[in-house]
Design an enzyme around this catalytic site. Structure first.
Site, PDB file in Angstrom:
ATOM      1  N   GLU A   1     111.350  57.682  78.677  1.00  0.00           N
ATOM      2  CA  GLU A   1     111.225  57.503  77.238  1.00  0.00           C
ATOM      3  C   GLU A   1     111.626  56.071  76.880  1.00  0.00           C
ATOM      4  O   GLU A   1     112.752  55.649  77.134  1.00  0.00           O
ATOM      5  CB  GLU A   1     112.119  58.515  76.519  1.00  0.00           C
ATOM      6  CG  GLU A   1     111.843  58.647  75.048  1.00  0.00           C
ATOM      7  CD  GLU A   1     112.617  59.806  74.425  1.00  0.00           C
ATOM      8  OE1 GLU A   1     112.130  60.379  73.444  1.00  0.00           O
ATOM      9  OE2 GLU A   1     113.712  60.136  74.921  1.00  0.00           O
TER      10      GLU A   1
ATOM     11  N   LYS B   1     128.841  66.712  64.292  1.00  0.00           N
ATOM     12  CA  LYS B   1     129.265  65.480  64.945  1.00  0.00           C
ATOM     13  C   LYS B   1     128.103  64.501  64.924  1.00  0.00           C
ATOM     14  O   LYS B   1     127.181  64.569  65.739  1.00  0.00           O
ATOM     15  CB  LYS B   1     129.695  65.713  66.400  1.00  0.00           C
ATOM     16  CG  LYS B   1     130.412  64.486  66.986  1.00  0.00           C
ATOM     17  CD  LYS B   1     130.180  64.285  68.469  1.00  0.00           C
ATOM     18  CE  LYS B   1     128.883  63.617  68.795  1.00  0.00           C
ATOM     19  NZ  LYS B   1     128.817  62.185  68.374  1.00  0.00           N
TER      20      LYS B   1
ATOM     21  N   GLU C   1     116.782  69.914  70.952  1.00  0.00           N
ATOM     22  CA  GLU C   1     115.593  69.081  70.709  1.00  0.00           C
ATOM     23  C   GLU C   1     115.836  67.802  71.484  1.00  0.00           C
ATOM     24  O   GLU C   1     116.640  66.965  71.083  1.00  0.00           O
ATOM     25  CB  GLU C   1     115.426  68.844  69.203  1.00  0.00           C
ATOM     26  CG  GLU C   1     114.047  68.339  68.815  1.00  0.00           C
ATOM     27  CD  GLU C   1     113.982  66.830  68.731  1.00  0.00           C
ATOM     28  OE1 GLU C   1     113.497  66.228  69.721  1.00  0.00           O
ATOM     29  OE2 GLU C   1     114.413  66.267  67.732  1.00  0.00           O
TER      30      GLU C   1
ATOM     31  N   CYS D   1     111.788  60.489  69.054  1.00  0.00           N
ATOM     32  CA  CYS D   1     111.479  61.325  70.217  1.00  0.00           C
ATOM     33  C   CYS D   1     110.011  61.726  70.265  1.00  0.00           C
ATOM     34  O   CYS D   1     109.531  62.177  71.301  1.00  0.00           O
ATOM     35  CB  CYS D   1     112.366  62.570  70.216  1.00  0.00           C
ATOM     36  SG  CYS D   1     112.300  63.482  68.671  1.00  0.00           S
TER      37      CYS D   1
END
Length: 491
Positions: A393, A187, A262, A296
């Site tokens: 983040e 997906k 992750e 990331c």
């Protein structure tokens, strides 16, 4: 290069697919619903793709389940050969795939083509590793027993991938899964599905059997629900936010699926007084500004020791001011747009919050004059680790800078986070290099470089940055089950 011109070229190459892939067939959503895919650099609609949901996902799972019995029985050499063909096709079409990535994701074309080469390297690597999945023979404590260990494919894999690396995050999961003998339902992000579909088309051309690799997109909650609830899906792998990762982990518990995650990062980049200034400058810029800061492992906090603070910030500012922002197809562009308006609003809100808390804008600090989703490359000084901009983040081209005095203080600041994916440090002191690397609570540490991770290295984090590893020989274990066979009456 206008959107329609790029699309026309991609269509002529056969790589412009706009339907889902289930059981080797290109299919629309069963109810006919679609979702539009946009070019973030100009807001134009690129294409419409199926808005799929639970029913389509269940069929994709069934196709993968049926295909598993045959794919897992192929010899390792056969699977390896097919993966090699897929790799060669990816490289053969690296320019077209790069254009597709730039079109739907926005990164500069050179960087996008680099992602294709990087992503393809995982298929090549795991084509090789497919032939190196070894078992074991154990010494038995009883003379008439023999103990054997087999490694077998876990089964059907559900893979949920993000928009920031629309090819590489797929190949990093599909490569080891297929090499081990697993089948997969992918997906991709609804923001960047076209690259996934192009890669799937090349997989079919390479001889990856129908049903072995399936692609569904659309209603993320319903697709995720189907993957989590199906007992036929034995493994879930996800790259994305920590918040979503926690929900998937909780949902996977119901059927006790194998899970690898992750998740988000809050990477510190520590520049010590004794660092080589040029090396630190080049490395810290690369660690921050790749993909407009939308990775990331991007630097989220730049920690600079007080002895070189002013000198380093001045050099860093000069470098940032020289960056060219624009459409990824334009010559010489260093930074493209952010993925969408929500991303811009998030970045700007973090910048404004830092300013309200006493931080100072050195460079940038606002939306770019180009409009749309472009944001100025930004440096914020006098940042404290308690500020939101140092806790969350950022996922944008903003560098918060924190001043520190001692090595101990730098380590304390760096580790003061729930995240633990990547960290960077720059020093010419070999003892400090080892001390700090070992003290940092991160799965990935770049020393005097910006950690250009490759397919041979294990990628993953600690704490709330995830579980498991991708890439390298260790990445294979995520898709394997260990079976012990005890043979008696062998005396």
């Amino acid at each position: 290069m206008e959107t329609e011109n790029v699309v026309a070229r991609l269509k002529s190459s056969g790589l412009f697919q706009t339907k889902g892939l289930i059981g080797g067939k290109w299919v629309d959503a069963y109810d006919g619903k679609t979702i539009e895919v946009y070019n973030p650099a100009n807001g134009e609609v690129i294409a419409s793709v199926p808005f799929m949901g639970e029913r389509e996902t269940k069929d994709a799972i069934s196709s993968a389940y049926d295909a598993f019995s045959h794919w897992s029985k192929l010899t390792a050499a056969d699977r390896s050969s097919r993966l090699y063909k897929w790799y060669n096709l990816l490289i053969e079409h690296e320019e077209e795939l790069g254009q597709l990535i730039t079109l739907e994701q926005g990164k500069p074309l050179k960087e996008a083509i680099g992602e294709v080469v990087y992503g393809a390297s995982y298929i090549e690597y795991f084509a090789e590793e497919a032939k190196r999945i070894y078992g074991d023979i154990l010494p038995s404590p009883m003379p008439d027993r023999r103990l054997f260990v087999l490694k077998q494919p876990v089964g059907v894999v559900g893979a949920i991938t993000p928009w920031n690396f629309p090819l590489a995050m797929i190949t990093r999961k599909a490569g080891p899964a297929l090499a081990c003998g697993c089948t997969i339902v992918i997906k991709p992000s609804e923001l960047t599905p076209l690259t996934a579909l192009a890669a799937a088309a090349l997989a079919l051309q390479a001889g990856i059997l129908p049903g072995v690799l399936n692609v569904v997109m659309g209603d993320a909650p319903k697709i995720g629900k189907a993957l989590l609830e199906s007992p036929q899906v034995r493994k879930l792998t996800f790259t994305g936010s920590t918040a979503v990762g926690k929900k998937l982990m909780a949902g996977a518990a119901e059927t006790v699926k194998k899970v690898s995650l992750e998740l988000g990062g809050n990477a510190p980049c520590i520049v010590f007084d004794d660092a080589d200034l040029e090396v630190a400058l080049e490395g810290s810029l690369a660690a921050k500004l790749r993909n407009s800061g939308q990775t990331c492992i991007c630097t989220n906090r730049l920690l600079v020791q007080e002895g070189i603070y002013d000198k380093f910030i001045n050099a860093y500012s000069n470098a940032v001011q020289s960056l060219k922002v624009g459409n990824g197809f334009s010559e010489g562009v260093d930074q493209g747009p952010l993925i969408n308006e929500a991303a811009v609003e998030k970045v700007d809100s973090l910048v404004q919050d830092a300013i309200s808390q006493g931080a100072k804008v050195v460079v940038g600090g606002k939306r770019h004059d180009l409009g749309l989703t472009f944001y100025e490359p930004t440096i914020i000084s006098d940042v404290k680790n308690e500020m939101l901009i140092a806790r969350r983040e950022i996922f944008g081209p903003v560098t918060p800078v924190i001043r520190f005095k001692t090595e101990e203080e730098a380590i304390q600041i760096a580790n003061d986070t729930d995240s633990g994916l990547a960290a960077y440090l720059f020093t010419n002191n070999i003892q400090r290099l080892w001390r700090v690397s070992e003290a940092l609570e991160y799965g990935l540490v770049g020393v005097n470089n910006h950690v250009s991770f490759s397919q041979v290295a294990p990628f993953g984090g600690v704490k709330q940055s995830g579980l498991g590893r991708e890439g390298s020989k260790y990445g294979l274990d995520e898709y394997l089950e260990i079976k012990c066979i005890c043979m008696g009456n062998m005396g």
